[in-house]
Write a protein that holds these residues in place. Structure first.
Motif, PDB file in Angstrom:
ATOM      1  N   GLY A 159      30.294  18.053 -10.945  1.00 22.65           N
ATOM      2  CA  GLY A 159      30.075  16.661 -11.304  1.00 22.65           C
ATOM      3  C   GLY A 159      31.125  16.146 -12.264  1.00 22.65           C
ATOM      4  N   LEU A 160      31.448  16.929 -13.273  1.00 18.63           N
ATOM      5  CA  LEU A 160      32.449  16.518 -14.253  1.00 18.63           C
ATOM      6  C   LEU A 160      33.823  16.400 -13.604  1.00 18.63           C
ATOM      7  N   LEU A 161      34.118  17.294 -12.674  1.00 22.00           N
ATOM      8  CA  LEU A 161      35.377  17.218 -11.938  1.00 22.00           C
ATOM      9  C   LEU A 161      35.469  15.899 -11.172  1.00 22.00           C
ATOM     10  N   CYS A 162      34.392  15.534 -10.514  1.00 28.03           N
ATOM     11  CA  CYS A 162      34.379  14.296  -9.729  1.00 28.03           C
ATOM     12  C   CYS A 162      34.482  13.055 -10.604  1.00 28.03           C
ATOM     13  N   LEU A 163      33.925  13.116 -11.792  1.00 33.97           N
ATOM     14  CA  LEU A 163      33.981  11.956 -12.696  1.00 33.97           C
ATOM     15  C   LEU A 163      35.411  11.617 -13.101  1.00 33.97           C
ATOM     16  N   GLU A 164      36.322  12.562 -12.955  1.00 31.57           N
ATOM     17  CA  GLU A 164      37.723  12.306 -13.291  1.00 31.57           C
ATOM     18  C   GLU A 164      38.477  11.611 -12.160  1.00 31.57           C
ATOM     19  N   GLN A 165      37.836  11.461 -11.020  1.00 30.70           N
ATOM     20  CA  GLN A 165      38.512  10.887  -9.864  1.00 30.70           C
ATOM     21  C   GLN A 165      38.461   9.359  -9.885  1.00 30.70           C
ATOM     22  N   GLU A 166      39.602   8.743  -9.751  1.00 27.41           N
ATOM     23  CA  GLU A 166      39.682   7.284  -9.739  1.00 27.41           C
ATOM     24  C   GLU A 166      38.923   6.720  -8.538  1.00 27.41           C
ATOM     25  N   GLY A 167      38.100   5.736  -8.797  1.00 32.27           N
ATOM     26  CA  GLY A 167      37.414   5.020  -7.730  1.00 32.27           C
ATOM     27  C   GLY A 167      36.092   5.603  -7.294  1.00 32.27           C
ATOM     28  N   ILE A 168      35.675   6.716  -7.885  1.00 23.62           N
ATOM     29  CA  ILE A 168      34.408   7.306  -7.445  1.00 23.62           C
ATOM     30  C   ILE A 168      33.250   6.406  -7.854  1.00 23.62           C
ATOM     31  N   GLN A 169      32.372   6.139  -6.916  1.00 21.69           N
ATOM     32  CA  GLN A 169      31.277   5.194  -7.131  1.00 21.69           C
ATOM     33  C   GLN A 169      30.005   5.871  -7.613  1.00 21.69           C
ATOM     34  N   SER A 170      29.753   7.084  -7.113  1.00 20.61           N
ATOM     35  CA  SER A 170      28.467   7.710  -7.408  1.00 20.61           C
ATOM     36  C   SER A 170      28.534   9.224  -7.308  1.00 20.61           C
ATOM     37  N   LEU A 171      27.579   9.853  -7.968  1.00 21.72           N
ATOM     38  CA  LEU A 171      27.329  11.293  -7.830  1.00 21.72           C
ATOM     39  C   LEU A 171      25.900  11.467  -7.357  1.00 21.72           C
ATOM     40  N   GLN A 172      25.712  12.376  -6.416  1.00 19.41           N
ATOM     41  CA  GLN A 172      24.360  12.743  -6.019  1.00 19.41           C
ATOM     42  C   GLN A 172      24.069  14.129  -6.587  1.00 19.41           C
ATOM     43  N   VAL A 173      22.952  14.245  -7.300  1.00 13.11           N
ATOM     44  CA  VAL A 173      22.651  15.461  -8.046  1.00 13.11           C
ATOM     45  C   VAL A 173      21.200  15.889  -7.838  1.00 13.11           C
ATOM     46  N   ILE A 174      20.947  17.178  -8.063  1.00 17.35           N
ATOM     47  CA  ILE A 174      19.570  17.685  -8.119  1.00 17.35           C
ATOM     48  C   ILE A 174      19.087  17.507  -9.552  1.00 17.35           C
ATOM     49  N   PHE A 175      18.019  16.749  -9.722  1.00 16.26           N
ATOM     50  CA  PHE A 175      17.538  16.445 -11.068  1.00 16.26           C
ATOM     51  C   PHE A 175      16.034  16.223 -10.996  1.00 16.26           C
ATOM     52  N   ASN A 176      15.297  16.993 -11.756  1.00 17.46           N
ATOM     53  CA  ASN A 176      13.842  16.814 -11.803  1.00 17.46           C
ATOM     54  C   ASN A 176      13.280  17.534 -13.022  1.00 17.46           C
TER      55      ASN A 176
END
Length: 327
Positions: A159-176
């Motif tokens: 997730g943190l790796l993806c947050l560094e990518q320009e233009g990324i709109q969303s992350l889908q995660v397992i969270f509960n």
């Protein structure tokens, strides 16, 4: 149904969406067109405006059901799909041409001219680290084949790796409630960067509905049977990574904490919605009644600070040590 925005300048989504892995028949139960359309229609009638699917759900069946539904409705429904787990590319055969072909197939199944959101589908970390897949996504966005792009990830590291990518709109995660590790690092950073959060497996594959016993069994083709120990894919995708029997025990611990007038499912969904970084939750539904019941969490008041603190302590003291798999 309340709505939120999916990331910076993103489109509006219902707080409760619909995950469509189940109607792709990958949970051990076949769905007729009529039944699938009934579930989709019930979801929309109750305020859901966001569907999540993938090219591999039923080998395109889930997308096709959604495409058939879109022909029949005048509602503005946003559809997110995914690329990256097909046998032609996973785990190490990713090419721009393969992504283009997958996009074209999804466009055909859904009957649309451009995908609202294309997500990388839990592809290997090494592929994301190369960066090529993100360049291809940006190119296809410029071409107009996709409107936005994001990634479905398995771990905080990804997730943190993806947050560094320009233009990324969303992350889908397992969270509960059984999988709270994201609270302290990934969610705050996503919020700061204005990246939307789509939550999958909000009920830990049904554990947080509180209806299973240790003797509950599942169909042979249901991932809750064949992947309960991670034999087919990341164990975190099934029961949030908990051993089934332990998950049943922990769900029983939560039952006395459910506020009066609320179901355990609603408690689980409301807990997630109380985290403001979350854009939408995508519980699945195997029946119209389930789709209808899920939406009620959006209208409930936030849980008390005391209950949040109690649930956090239960996770820390009783749950975390039993979670298996990449996290």
């Amino acid at each position: 149904m309340k709505t939120r925005h999916l990331g910076k300048n993103g489109f509006e989504v219902s707080e409760i969406g619909l995950g469509t892995w189940q109607i792709g028949a990958d949970w051990g139960k076949q769905f007729s067109t009529d039944k699938a359309l009934d579930i989709l229609n019930t979801a929309v009638q109750n305020g859901i405006t966001f569907f999540d699917t993938a090219d591999v759900y039923g080998n395109g069946q889930s997308e096709s059901f959604i495409g058939e539904f879109l022909k029949q409705t005048n509602k503005d429904i946003k559809v997110a799909t995914k690329f990256g787990r097909g046998g032609d590319v996973y785990p190490a055969s990713y090419t721009k041409d393969a992504m283009r072909k997958a996009i074209e197939h999804s466009l055909d199944h859904l009957g649309v001219n451009a995908l609202d959101l294309l997500q990388l589908h839990c592809i290997p970390t090494a592929e994301m680290q190369k960066g090529d897949v993100f360049n291809w996504l940006r190119d296809f966005k410029r071409e107009g084949l996709i409107k936005t792009f994001g990634a479905s990830v398995e771990s905080i590291e990804e997730g943190l790796l993806c947050l560094e990518q320009e233009g990324i709109q969303s992350l889908q995660v397992i969270f509960n409630i059984f999988r709270q590790k994201l609270v302290n690092e990934l969610l705050p950073q996503a919020e700061a960067k204005e990246v939307g959060i789509i939550v999958r497996l909000p009920l830990a594959s049904g554990l947080l509905a509180g209806k299973f016993t240790k003797t509950t069994t599942f169909e042979k083709e249901d991932h809750r049977n064949y992947n309960k120990d991670g034999n087919a894919f990341n164990v975190g995708e099934t029961f949030a990574g908990l051993p089934f029997e332990k998950g049943v025990e922990l769900a029983d611990v939560l039952k006395p904490l459910v506020p009066e007038g609320m179901t355990m499912v609603q408690l689980a969904l409301r807990w997630i919605l109380d985290h403001k970084a979350v854009s939408t939750i995508i519980p699945g539904a195997s029946s119209p009644n389930q789709a209808q019941a899920n939406v009620l969490a959006s209208e409930l008041p936030p849980l008390s600070k005391e209950l949040h603190a109690t649930l956090a302590e239960i996770y820390k003291s009783n749950v975390h040590e039993f979670i298996r798999g990449v996290y």
